[in-house]
Design an enzyme around this catalytic site. Structure first.
Site, PDB file in Angstrom:
ATOM      1  N   HIS A  35     -64.096 -23.547  -0.176  1.00  0.00           N
ATOM      2  CA  HIS A  35     -64.857 -24.451  -1.403  1.00  0.00           C
ATOM      3  C   HIS A  35     -64.444 -26.031  -1.607  1.00  0.00           C
ATOM      4  CE1 HIS A  35     -64.494 -20.081  -3.773  1.00  0.00           C
ATOM      5  NE2 HIS A  35     -65.588 -20.292  -2.833  1.00  0.00           N
ATOM      6  N   THR A  48     -55.944 -13.929  -5.989  1.00  0.00           N
ATOM      7  CA  THR A  48     -57.212 -14.129  -6.112  1.00  0.00           C
ATOM      8  C   THR A  48     -57.671 -12.942  -7.300  1.00  0.00           C
ATOM      9  OG1 THR A  48     -59.414 -14.447  -5.452  1.00  0.00           O
ATOM     10  CG2 THR A  48     -58.170 -13.032  -4.168  1.00  0.00           C
ATOM     11  N   SER A  49     -58.465 -13.232  -8.133  1.00  0.00           N
ATOM     12  CA  SER A  49     -58.971 -12.285  -9.290  1.00  0.00           C
ATOM     13  C   SER A  49     -60.248 -11.668  -8.418  1.00  0.00           C
ATOM     14  CB  SER A  49     -59.269 -13.171 -10.501  1.00  0.00           C
ATOM     15  OG  SER A  49     -60.513 -14.211 -10.189  1.00  0.00           O
TER      16      SER A  49
END
Ligand code: BV8
Length: 245
Positions: free
Chosen positions: A118, A187-188
């Protein structure tokens, strides 16, 4: 306590992939995306600011939010999870680190084989040319202007609704497909396409390990779920499965 079966698997594995999210920086004091934002940013949701539409609508607000995040990250240090992952890179040639984070803490911890999905909080681009800008005139205007074409500058991150860098994406897809162990750390597992990597690894036969104090959509398919903070679990995994020497 780490499951014995997992340790044996880790010791035998040569191709290990780790995917990190905001949770790996939480113990450094960097708020996660799920955390409510603090101070003057408390009335905004991160997902609503990290979009091209938000930048179009209020470029100054979005620029200042990233400036605030840069100054916050500059004031923190990598934590034991970042450091252990950097050490693992030294000890295991077939280890690859993929991160969703833009805070640069893996690099500051010493990791060099980092695939950043990202972008980078500390990279600034011309919003028109999409090319990096290192220096610009700071006359207090937010966002500053491109010294080449005068367009507003923007952070070098991937916003929601923007496509990921194709070269990075193809590398991480290939790595996930051949990984023997896939560590999903902090991380979700909600943001796509990053959230699909663990599932793809699973379907290619990898052992999937989730390291997170909370449950996520990945918890049900993970072969091992280590419920706890990355800052404690990753160093323990490193020393038991990949000791020095
Ligand atoms: C794209 C940079 C093509 C900016 C970020 C398919 C289905 C549904 C939606 C979509 C889809 N495909 C695309 C979309 C839209 C969207 C998306 O996924 N939306 C979600 C919300 C459903 N995806 C995109 O737009 C992507 N682009 O696919 O392009 C396209 C385009 C348009 C339409 C279709 C396709 C681009 C996504 C990239 C967005 N940019 N970051 C910036 O940082 O400002 S994402 C950003 O949020 C972060 O980088 C990070 O990736 C994400 C937050 O996720 P996490 O890292 O997991 O963090 P989170 O806070 O959620 O969770 C933290 C976890 O840590 C928690 O589980 C917590 O329990 C845990 N934790 C806490 N403490 C600890 C801990 N764990 C361990 N130890 C601890 N101590």
């Amino acid at each position: 306590m780490l499951p014995g079966g997992l340790i044996d698997l880790l010791k035998d594995a040569t191709e290990v992939v780790a995917l990190t999210g905001a949770g790996v920086s939480a113990e450094s004091g960097v708020p996660t995306f799920r955390d409510a934002q603090t101070g003057l940013w408390s009335r905004y949701r991160a997902e609503d600011l990290a979009t091209p539409a938000a930048f179009q609508r209020d470029p100054a607000l979005v620029w200042n939010w990233y400036a605030w995040r840069r100054s916050l990250v500059e004031g923190v240090k990598p934590n034991p999870a970042h450091l252990a992952l950097a050490t693992l890179e030294q000890r295991l040639p077939g280890f690859h680190l993929i991160t969703q984070n833009v805070d640069g803490l893996h690099f500051r911890a010493g990791s060099r084989k980092v695939l950043a999905l990202h972008g980078d909080l500390f990279l600034t681009l011309c919003s028109a040319e999409k090319t990096p800008v290192e220096t610009w005139r700071d006359d207090g205007e937010a966002p500053p202007r491109c010294p080449r074409c005068d367009a507003p500058l923007r952070p070098g991150v991937v916003w929601f609704g923007e496509t990921l860098p194709q070269d990075v994406l193809s590398k991480v897809l290939a790595l996930s497909a051949v990984s023997q162990v896939f560590l999903s750390i902090g991380t979700s597992a909600l943001v796509q396409p990053a959230a699909s990597l663990a599932r793809m690894a699973y379907e290619s036969g990898a052992v999937v390990v989730e390291i997170n104090p909370e449950a996520t959509p990945l918890s049900d398919i993970a072969h091992f779920v280590l419920r706890g903070p990355a800052g404690e679990i990753i160093p323990a995994l490193l020393e038991i499965a990949w000791p020095a020497g």
